[in-house]
Design an enzyme around this catalytic site. Structure first.
Site, PDB file in Angstrom:
ATOM      1  N   ASP A   1      38.652  38.663  53.360  1.00  0.00           N
ATOM      2  CA  ASP A   1      39.615  39.202  52.294  1.00  0.00           C
ATOM      3  C   ASP A   1      40.842  40.072  53.064  1.00  0.00           C
ATOM      4  OD1 ASP A   1      40.573  39.878  49.907  1.00  0.00           O
ATOM      5  OD2 ASP A   1      38.724  40.335  48.955  1.00  0.00           O
TER       6      ASP A   1
ATOM      7  N   ASP B   1      42.716  36.017  41.931  1.00  0.00           N
ATOM      8  CA  ASP B   1      41.744  36.829  41.381  1.00  0.00           C
ATOM      9  C   ASP B   1      41.621  36.530  39.856  1.00  0.00           C
ATOM     10  OD1 ASP B   1      40.700  38.025  43.409  1.00  0.00           O
ATOM     11  OD2 ASP B   1      41.801  40.117  43.294  1.00  0.00           O
TER      12      ASP B   1
HETATM   13  C1  GLA Z   1      39.749  41.253  46.281  1.00  0.00           C
HETATM   14  C2  GLA Z   1      39.265  39.759  46.256  1.00  0.00           C
HETATM   15  C3  GLA Z   1      38.253  39.655  45.279  1.00  0.00           C
HETATM   16  C4  GLA Z   1      36.981  40.670  45.503  1.00  0.00           C
HETATM   17  C5  GLA Z   1      37.558  41.978  45.667  1.00  0.00           C
HETATM   18  C6  GLA Z   1      36.482  42.750  46.236  1.00  0.00           C
HETATM   19  O1  GLA Z   1      40.355  41.560  45.159  1.00  0.00           O
HETATM   20  O2  GLA Z   1      40.234  39.022  45.709  1.00  0.00           O
HETATM   21  O3  GLA Z   1      37.542  38.285  45.046  1.00  0.00           O
HETATM   22  O4  GLA Z   1      36.537  39.959  46.740  1.00  0.00           O
HETATM   23  O5  GLA Z   1      38.560  41.953  46.568  1.00  0.00           O
HETATM   24  O6  GLA Z   1      36.883  44.044  46.623  1.00  0.00           O
END
Ligand code: GLA
Length: 751
Positions: free
Chosen positions: A480, A550
């Site tokens: 990430d 997301d």
């Molecule tokens: C980001 C990612 C999510 C999740 C969060 C965790 O927003 O896109 O899928 O992994 O971080 O903090």
């Protein structure tokens, strides 16, 4: 496929079964684009297609005829200051800031079979020399002692050229490069729509289509990542170009950092497309003898609509950019605990989810954020990659061991490039963050960015991640990156090298990825950046898939996956079924619609199965069984967008995938809102074999009595009819039978 040099007419003809690309040398010996389009006979007679003449207010170089005015010419790698007033591809100045007026003249060329690798940057590749040929055009400004190599790789199987440039300083003094585009494309008409993919967090890569107008327009990023705001890819399509017909050019950068895609419509019916590293806040010190390599750009052409171009980009990116063991392998069905638990879990909870997932047929369990340090919310612990024993008393090793014993693979979330101010790593190495420690600091999601331009940071992260990957049976990593960059300077770089910060960051990132993917070739990496904030071809070279967004709502995913599919293949798009009401928009959609949309990607679930009813669990079991049978078609089939272009009708969105041998296909039709008493509609399919007969079956997300989709479509149907007429939609709505909003149908076709 051939690349031929015609010395008499001083032109190069790059030709395969799909395109001709003709470069002609101008009177000053600089290269011009004579033609880029459908294949022409291999011949050396096209240089006359490059036009120029004297006009009022035009300029010409001393010693050359007045008719030779650069401002109207279609130039291959334009420079500024000699009469071309449009934006250039390359700019250099002395260390003191004195601008160099460059003339890049032909010096030499070579034709290589195959494709030479750039150093340090990701790029497409060949598996055998017969797959591609490369023209390397060497240009020189003799007075300034600058050399530029232009690379053009022609792939036998695609209407796409891989282009890049390398700029070398042969002068005895240090110079500063302030602009270095990967490619420039001068087209001889102003009559184009610019198609690009824009948005924000949770609504990435929505298609935007707008007619271009005189002046400069374009998209770019200054955020340190390719960004959710704009994607480093675009098309120029004729106003009448559709999915199935018409001319379009495509361009995508194999790059993950600040980029720029500019389109300039000149005053004489010309259009210039340029793309590369964003010149804003960019400069690169070139010591005597140094050279600079640009990222690669993949420039394509079609006369058969952008659907055709998408198919070729999918093939090229999916099979000759993605590397490693996972490139051609079916991707596991995963369950990710993020939306199930967020930061609040313990080992027992995770094992319960895993057990239930295993029972449903899921193959990979992914532990998301919150497993390390004191990470119970997003205010701390990034950088402290030690397991939190309160949550996981047996460590990652113990958890991964239990999960693999159940027969599931185990995957882990990390965010290596980031550090929380509240972390041991930051307390030990405050100097490792981007920006000067003494200067201002801007937080993003409460975190700072580690300075990836520093080799010691990259080494440290390599050691840390290697330790984690060696400590337990981890077969998947979700990597990430949850903020944009501010204070974009590095305390490790000299003042006169601060303009190199953004690009050096990306080079550091790529070197880390390269080392890790080489040391752990069995691991499947999925990139993520707050969803799809770094969904680009640069990272795709290391991570076969990326978390698309997301936003896991099925309806929101329609425009996201639609736009993403213009360049990126379905196998690259992480797509999960999540709970309802959806956590991003609160929408309630049928479970089969959620699955139908997510099927067309690297499929998984992002919910707590223990909160589901028995009926829902049974549906999920069926979905997983279904996906396993059709997975190769979903992930690696030829993907066609059928209906639902945001510009035409986004209430009925349909797309399909066809197996390589054309014997199997799946079609998804999503009806966003229900309307009463609908008319009938035909949905012609694509990619099938006309002579073949197909057994058609349908799974309605919300079946009704005497279901019309079954009555109209099920049975044996010939390919020609399915291509010309297609599926029959509508019905059922007249007698008060309503499925409600967000319904869908999944059709399967088997020869
Ligand atoms: C980001 C990612 C999510 C999740 C969060 C965790 O927003 O896109 O899928 O992994 O971080 O903090």
């Amino acid at each position: 496929m051939a690349i031929v040099w015609y010395p008499d007419t001083r032109e190069f003809h790059l030709r395969n079964d799909f395109i001709s690309y003709v470069i002609a040398l101008l009177p000053d010996s600089s290269p011009a684009l004579a033609y880029f389009g459908k294949p022409l006979a291999l011949d050396g007679r096209y240089s006359r297609l490059v036009r120029f003449e004297a006009r009022a207010l035009s300029t010409h170089q001393k010693g050359l005829p007045p008719s030779f005015c650069l401002d109207f010419v279609s130039r291959e790698y334009p420079t500024y200051g000699r009469g071309d007033f449009r934006f250039p591809a390359v700019e250099l100045e002395t260390e003191e800031g004195f601008p160099l007026v460059l003339d890049l003249h032909y010096k030499d060329h070579r034709v290589i079979s195959g494709k030479p690798e750039p150093s340090g940057l990701p790029a497409t590749y060949c598996e055998s020399e017969g797959e591609a040929e490369t023209l390397v055009l060497l240009l020189e400004d003799r007075a300034e002692q600058i050399e530029v190599e232009l690379f053009y790789t022609l792939f036998a199987a695609h209407p796409i050229l891989a282009r890049r440039a390398a700029i070398r300083n042969n002068s005895g003094r240090a110079l500063r490069l302030t602009r270095a585009y990967s490619a420039s494309l001068d087209l001889d008409s102003p009559n184009w729509d610019l198609i690009h993919f824009s948005g924000a967090w949770a609504r990435e890569r929505h298609l935007v289509r707008q007619p271009i107008a005189p002046g400069v327009q374009g998209v770019g990023s200054l955020r340190g990542s390719s960004s959710a705001q704009h994607n480093p890819s675009a098309m120029l399509a004729r106003p009448d170009c559709t999915e199935t017909a018409g001319e379009a050019y495509g361009a995508i950068l194999v790059y993950s950092g600040n980029f720029s895609i500019d389109v300039e419509v000149g005053s004489h019916g010309d259009t210039r497309l340029g793309l590369g590293i964003n010149p804003f806040h960019f400069s690169w010190l070139l010591a005597p003898g140094d050279s600079f390599e640009t990222p690669e750009a993949l420039v394509g052409y079609t006369a058969q609509g952008f659907g055709e171009l998408s198919l070729h980009y999918h093939e090229l990116l999916g099979r000759r950019l993605v590397r490693g063991q996972w490139r051609d392998r079916e991707r596991p069905i995963l369950i990710n605990n993020w939306e199930a638990t967020y930061f609040h879990f313990d080992e027992q909870k995770l094992l319960e989810i895993a057990r239930s997932a295993k029972d449903l047929g899921i193959e990979l369990f992914v532990l998301d954020d919150g497993w390390f340090g004191q990470r119970n919310d997003d205010t701390s612990s990034l950088g402290d990659w030690e397991v939190n024993r309160e949550k996981l008393p047996h460590g990652i090793e113990g958890l991964a061991g239990s999960i693999t014993q159940m027969g599931l693979s185990f995957g882990l979330w990390v965010e290596p490039e980031m550090v929380s101010p509240d972390s041991n790593l930051y307390r030990t190495h405050p100097d490792w963050v981007v920006g000067s420690p003494l200067a201002k600091q801007t937080l993003g999601r409460n975190q700072l960015v580690l300075d990836m331009t520093r080799p010691e940071v990259v080494d440290y992260l390599y050691e840390t991640l290697s330790r984690i990957l060696s400590s337990a049976p981890i077969s998947y990593i979700k990597w990430d990156m949850n903020r944009h960059m501010t204070e974009p300077v590095s305390a490790a770089l000299a003042p006169d090298r601060q303009g190199e910060f953004f690009h050096r960051y990306i080079l550091g990132l790529y070197s880390l990825y390269r080392r890790l993917t080489r040391s752990f070739p069995q691991v499947l990496f999925e990139s993520c950046s707050a969803g799809g904030n770094r969904f680009d071809a640069g990272l795709l070279s290391f991570t076969p898939q990326a978390w698309t967004s997301d936003d896991s709502d099925a309806i929101e995913r329609l425009p996201i996956q639609w736009g993403t599919s213009f360049f990126y293949p379905p196998s690259s798009m992480g797509a999960h079924v999540s709970a309802v009401p959806n956590h991003q928009v609160g929408r309630i959609t049928p479970l089969w619609t959620r699955a139908g949309v997510a099927f067309f990607g690297a499929f998984g679930y992002e919910l707590d199965p223990l909160k589901l009813s028995d009926t829902e669990l049974e549906e999920i079991r069926q979905q997983i069984a279904f996906y396993k049978v059709w997975r190769r078609v979903f992930q690696f089939g030829s993907f066609y967008r059928l209906s639902g272009s945001p510009a035409v009708d986004d209430n009925l969105v349909a797309w399909m995938s066809v197996s390589q041998d054309k014997r199997r296909a799946v079609v998804l039709v999503v009806q966003v809102l229900a309307h009463p008493n609908p008319g009938f509609r035909r949905l012609p399919l694509r990619g099938l074999s006309p002579e073949q007969s197909y057994q058609v079956k349908v799974i309605p997300a919300v079946p009704v009595k005497n279901e019309a989709s079954i009555r109209f479509n099920e049975g044996l149907r010939r390919g020609d009819e399915l291509l010309q007429v297609g599926l029959l939609l509508g019905g059922d709505g007249w007698n008060g039978v309503s499925r409600g909003d967000f319904t869908s149908w999944l059709f399967t076709l088997e020869a």
